[in-house]
Scaffold this active site. Structure first.
Site, PDB file in Angstrom:
ATOM      1  N   SER A  15       0.679  -1.145   0.205  1.00 57.46           N
ATOM      2  CA  SER A  15      -0.059  -0.096  -0.006  1.00 57.46           C
ATOM      3  C   SER A  15       0.784   0.805   0.089  1.00 57.46           C
ATOM      4  O   SER A  15       2.396   1.685   0.492  1.00 57.46           O
ATOM      5  CB  SER A  15      -1.175  -0.365   1.800  1.00 57.46           C
ATOM      6  OG  SER A  15      -1.118   1.242   1.465  1.00 57.46           O
ATOM      7  N   LEU A  17       2.940   4.316  -0.349  1.00 62.47           N
ATOM      8  CA  LEU A  17       4.465   4.793  -0.145  1.00 62.47           C
ATOM      9  C   LEU A  17       5.270   3.656  -0.630  1.00 62.47           C
ATOM     10  O   LEU A  17       5.967   3.995  -1.239  1.00 62.47           O
ATOM     11  CB  LEU A  17       5.050   5.672   1.378  1.00 62.47           C
ATOM     12  CG  LEU A  17       4.242   7.333   1.390  1.00 62.47           C
ATOM     13  CD1 LEU A  17       5.071   7.399   3.508  1.00 62.47           C
ATOM     14  CD2 LEU A  17       4.344   7.962   0.545  1.00 62.47           C
ATOM     15  N   ASP A  36       4.903  -7.525   3.239  1.00 60.98           N
ATOM     16  CA  ASP A  36       3.365  -7.142   4.195  1.00 60.98           C
ATOM     17  C   ASP A  36       2.366  -7.977   4.524  1.00 60.98           C
ATOM     18  O   ASP A  36       2.632  -9.138   5.122  1.00 60.98           O
ATOM     19  CB  ASP A  36       2.517  -6.274   3.007  1.00 60.98           C
ATOM     20  CG  ASP A  36       1.619  -4.988   3.826  1.00 60.98           C
ATOM     21  OD1 ASP A  36       0.926  -5.500   4.494  1.00 60.98           O
ATOM     22  OD2 ASP A  36       1.609  -3.505   2.906  1.00 60.98           O
ATOM     23  N   VAL A  60       6.702  -7.108  10.442  1.00 65.18           N
ATOM     24  CA  VAL A  60       8.346  -7.127  10.360  1.00 65.18           C
ATOM     25  C   VAL A  60       8.272  -7.017  12.009  1.00 65.18           C
ATOM     26  O   VAL A  60       9.473  -7.112  11.739  1.00 65.18           O
ATOM     27  CB  VAL A  60       8.209  -5.090   9.769  1.00 65.18           C
ATOM     28  CG1 VAL A  60       7.754  -4.958   8.662  1.00 65.18           C
ATOM     29  CG2 VAL A  60       7.173  -3.943  10.609  1.00 65.18           C
ATOM     30  N   SER A 149       8.495  10.675  10.061  1.00 67.75           N
ATOM     31  CA  SER A 149       7.061  11.638   9.801  1.00 67.75           C
ATOM     32  C   SER A 149       7.382  12.970  10.572  1.00 67.75           C
ATOM     33  O   SER A 149       8.550  13.080  10.900  1.00 67.75           O
ATOM     34  CB  SER A 149       6.136  10.835  10.108  1.00 67.75           C
ATOM     35  OG  SER A 149       5.109  12.413  10.418  1.00 67.75           O
ATOM     36  N   TYR A 162       2.533   8.090  18.373  1.00 68.15           N
ATOM     37  CA  TYR A 162       3.128   8.089  16.799  1.00 68.15           C
ATOM     38  C   TYR A 162       4.375   9.298  16.651  1.00 68.15           C
ATOM     39  O   TYR A 162       5.321   8.497  16.135  1.00 68.15           O
ATOM     40  CB  TYR A 162       2.270   8.290  15.604  1.00 68.15           C
ATOM     41  CG  TYR A 162       2.344   8.217  14.124  1.00 68.15           C
ATOM     42  CD1 TYR A 162       2.742   6.856  13.981  1.00 68.15           C
ATOM     43  CD2 TYR A 162       2.464   9.434  13.873  1.00 68.15           C
ATOM     44  CE1 TYR A 162       2.566   7.152  12.716  1.00 68.15           C
ATOM     45  CE2 TYR A 162       2.867   9.886  12.342  1.00 68.15           C
ATOM     46  CZ  TYR A 162       2.918   8.338  11.350  1.00 68.15           C
ATOM     47  OH  TYR A 162       3.045   8.309  10.592  1.00 68.15           O
ATOM     48  N   PHE A 195       0.682  13.176   2.305  1.00 69.44           N
ATOM     49  CA  PHE A 195       0.473  12.668   1.277  1.00 69.44           C
ATOM     50  C   PHE A 195      -0.061  11.305   0.599  1.00 69.44           C
ATOM     51  O   PHE A 195      -0.697  10.721   1.667  1.00 69.44           O
ATOM     52  CB  PHE A 195       1.850  11.160   1.109  1.00 69.44           C
ATOM     53  CG  PHE A 195       3.226  12.111   0.692  1.00 69.44           C
ATOM     54  CD1 PHE A 195       3.731  12.806   1.551  1.00 69.44           C
ATOM     55  CD2 PHE A 195       3.790  11.302  -0.706  1.00 69.44           C
ATOM     56  CE1 PHE A 195       4.756  13.256   1.221  1.00 69.44           C
ATOM     57  CE2 PHE A 195       4.845  12.288  -1.043  1.00 69.44           C
ATOM     58  CZ  PHE A 195       6.063  13.120  -0.168  1.00 69.44           C
ATOM     59  N   THR A 197      -2.328   8.932   0.018  1.00 67.23           N
ATOM     60  CA  THR A 197      -1.883   7.221   0.707  1.00 67.23           C
ATOM     61  C   THR A 197      -3.099   6.825   1.203  1.00 67.23           C
ATOM     62  O   THR A 197      -4.150   7.484   1.692  1.00 67.23           O
ATOM     63  CB  THR A 197      -0.871   6.702   1.174  1.00 67.23           C
ATOM     64  OG1 THR A 197      -1.472   7.196   2.564  1.00 67.23           O
ATOM     65  CG2 THR A 197       0.477   6.978   0.847  1.00 67.23           C
TER      66      THR A 197
HETATM   67  N1  LIG Z   1       0.406   9.005   4.059  1.00 71.71           N
HETATM   68  C1  LIG Z   1       0.840  10.156   4.600  1.00 71.71           C
HETATM   69  O1  LIG Z   1       0.797  11.359   4.609  1.00 71.71           O
HETATM   70  C2  LIG Z   1       2.666   9.587   5.958  1.00 71.71           C
HETATM   71  C3  LIG Z   1       3.628  11.017   6.150  1.00 71.71           C
HETATM   72  C4  LIG Z   1       3.979  11.021   6.806  1.00 71.71           C
HETATM   73  C5  LIG Z   1       4.899   9.368   7.395  1.00 71.71           C
HETATM   74  N2  LIG Z   1       3.918   8.455   6.993  1.00 71.71           N
HETATM   75  C6  LIG Z   1       5.017   7.120   7.218  1.00 71.71           C
HETATM   76  O2  LIG Z   1       5.549   6.676   5.145  1.00 71.71           O
HETATM   77  C7  LIG Z   1       4.367   5.007   6.238  1.00 71.71           C
HETATM   78  C8  LIG Z   1       3.877   4.411   5.056  1.00 71.71           C
HETATM   79  O3  LIG Z   1       2.234   4.937   5.348  1.00 71.71           O
HETATM   80  P1  LIG Z   1       1.470   4.629   4.055  1.00 71.71           P
HETATM   81  O4  LIG Z   1       0.582   6.168   4.164  1.00 71.71           O
HETATM   82  O5  LIG Z   1       1.772   3.892   3.058  1.00 71.71           O
HETATM   83  O6  LIG Z   1       0.881   4.169   4.711  1.00 71.71           O
HETATM   84  P2  LIG Z   1      -0.474   2.651   4.538  1.00 71.71           P
HETATM   85  O7  LIG Z   1      -1.052   2.464   5.473  1.00 71.71           O
HETATM   86  O8  LIG Z   1      -0.931   2.882   2.724  1.00 71.71           O
HETATM   87  O9  LIG Z   1       0.405   1.404   3.733  1.00 71.71           O
HETATM   88  C9  LIG Z   1       1.311   0.706   5.705  1.00 71.71           C
HETATM   89  C10 LIG Z   1       1.386  -0.605   5.325  1.00 71.71           C
HETATM   90  O10 LIG Z   1       1.891  -1.190   6.541  1.00 71.71           O
HETATM   91  C11 LIG Z   1       1.665  -2.203   6.653  1.00 71.71           C
HETATM   92  N3  LIG Z   1       2.248  -3.430   7.836  1.00 71.71           N
HETATM   93  C12 LIG Z   1       1.636  -2.404   8.785  1.00 71.71           C
HETATM   94  N4  LIG Z   1       2.137  -2.828  10.422  1.00 71.71           N
HETATM   95  C13 LIG Z   1       2.458  -3.869   9.245  1.00 71.71           C
HETATM   96  C14 LIG Z   1       3.202  -4.853  10.133  1.00 71.71           C
HETATM   97  N5  LIG Z   1       3.645  -5.529  11.352  1.00 71.71           N
HETATM   98  N6  LIG Z   1       4.884  -5.878   9.333  1.00 71.71           N
HETATM   99  C15 LIG Z   1       4.076  -5.410   8.109  1.00 71.71           C
HETATM  100  N7  LIG Z   1       3.728  -4.749   7.720  1.00 71.71           N
HETATM  101  C16 LIG Z   1       2.629  -3.769   8.484  1.00 71.71           C
HETATM  102  C17 LIG Z   1       0.427  -2.387   6.713  1.00 71.71           C
HETATM  103  O11 LIG Z   1      -0.635  -3.888   5.554  1.00 71.71           O
HETATM  104  C18 LIG Z   1       0.396  -1.065   5.279  1.00 71.71           C
HETATM  105  O12 LIG Z   1       0.280  -2.246   3.741  1.00 71.71           O
HETATM  106  C19 LIG Z   1       4.175   4.445   7.186  1.00 71.71           C
HETATM  107  O13 LIG Z   1       5.315   4.208   8.189  1.00 71.71           O
HETATM  108  C20 LIG Z   1       3.958   6.140   7.793  1.00 71.71           C
HETATM  109  O14 LIG Z   1       4.026   6.227   9.601  1.00 71.71           O
HETATM  110  C21 LIG Z   1       2.995   8.128   5.747  1.00 71.71           C
END
Ligand SMILES: NC(=O)c1ccc[n+]([C@@H]2O[C@H](COP(=O)([O-])OP(=O)(O)OC[C@H]3O[C@@H](n4cnc5c(N)ncnc54)[C@H](O)[C@@H]3O)[C@@H](O)[C@H]2O)c1
Length: 256
Positions: A15, A17, A36, A60, A149, A162, A195, A197
């Site tokens: 999913s 990023l 994942d 993870v 983040s 967080y 972002f 997502t």
């Molecule tokens: N989207 C944003 O605006 C944003 C901003 C700052 C930071 N982030 C960080 O970027 C990263 C990706 O975020 P995203 O928006 O793509 O989120 P997302 O929810 O689309 O994707 C996160 C993925 O992590 C997987 N996941 C969760 N727990 C897990 C585990 N224990 N083992 C394996 N996989 C696991 C989920 O199944 C999911 O597919 C995260 O660390 C998030 O904190 C996102």
């Protein structure tokens, strides 16, 4: 490191990023390991990419799962995993004290375990296997990219867990880079702002528009491929090491 020589294990890549990064790197000739959770869309992302992708159901936080993913990738692609990209993460919103009482310790420690513990687990296990491998230009063996983040710096109300997890990722970036320098491995962290997502796309359109307006320039949500572009640059530019890069359009989050 040349992208065509990369075997990248990307967590959270079913999913958002992580998925965008897998698509971009694979389109440039890298092999990608989609790591994942078993119930995620990892298999369909791997199918979308085709022969350069392998889905490895992985939590993870599990040493056994991550080791199996690394070993399965080595067998499948016939080469070491030489890039680790940590995108798996969870976010909770809970105040330190609220109407229901004190913030529970279980969700606080779980957030730390998945976001920081999981990232460290992936780096340490890949790095240990890579340490004895043949090195490339400048003695380089591997590259790691973490995802923090802007909450690491401007955590909002309800983000104690967080923000603590993301601050810890920023904090461990330099010491891990120093630990791994002797093996020719680099470590950088990306600290994204907002972002588009699935996490954010699920918010009502009006809320998304308000969030987008809060970004000074460009006043929009980031495209996940813009995160992937920076990840690609970190992999290919050997002088990038030990640093956290904000990717946020100069956004500074308010208290709420
Ligand atoms: N989207 C944003 O605006 C944003 C901003 C700052 C930071 N982030 C960080 O970027 C990263 C990706 O975020 P995203 O928006 O793509 O989120 P997302 O929810 O689309 O994707 C996160 C993925 O992590 C997987 N996941 C969760 N727990 C897990 C585990 N224990 N083992 C394996 N996989 C696991 C989920 O199944 C999911 O597919 C995260 O660390 C998030 O904190 C996102």
């Amino acid at each position: 490191m040349e992208i065509s020589k990369v075997v990248a294990l990307i967590t959270g890549s079913a999913s958002g990023l992580g998925r965008a990064t897998a698509l971009r790197l694979a389109s440039k000739g890298a092999k990608v390991v989609i790591c994942d959770l078993p119930a995620s869309h990892g298999a369909s992302v791997a199918a979308e990419i085709g022969k350069n992708a392998l889905f490895c159901p992985t939590d993870v936080t599990s040493e056994a799962d991550v080791l199996k993913a690394i070993q399965d990738a080595e067998v499948h692609f016939g080469a070491h995993v030489n890039v680790g990209i940590n995108c798996a993460g969870i976010a909770i919103a809970r105040k330190t004290v609220s109407k229901v009482g004190a913030h529970d310790l279980g969700s606080f420690t779980k957030t730390l375990m998945v976001n920081v513990g999981g990232s460290f687990n992936v780096i340490r296990l890949i790095a240990a296997r890579l340490a004895e491998s043949e090195s490339g230009v400048d003695g380089e063996r591997g590259v790691f990219i973490n995802t923090a983040s802007v909450a690491a710096y401007d955590g909002q109300i309800g983000q104690a867990a967080y923000a603590a997890s993301k601050g810890a990722i920023v904090g461990m970036t330099l010491p891990i880079a120093r630990d791994l320098a002797q093996y020719g491995m680099r470590v950088c962290t990306i600290a994204p702002g907002l972002f588009k997502t699935p996490m954010l796309a699920s918010l009502p359109e009006q809320v998304q528009n308000e969030l987008a307006k809060s970004v000074p320039f460009p006043s929009r949500l980031g495209d996940p491929d813009e995160y992937a572009q920076l990840a690609e640059q970190i992999i290919t530019n050997r002088m990038l090491n030990g640093e956290t890069i904000r990717l946020d359009g100069s956004l500074r989050m308010p208290p709420k």
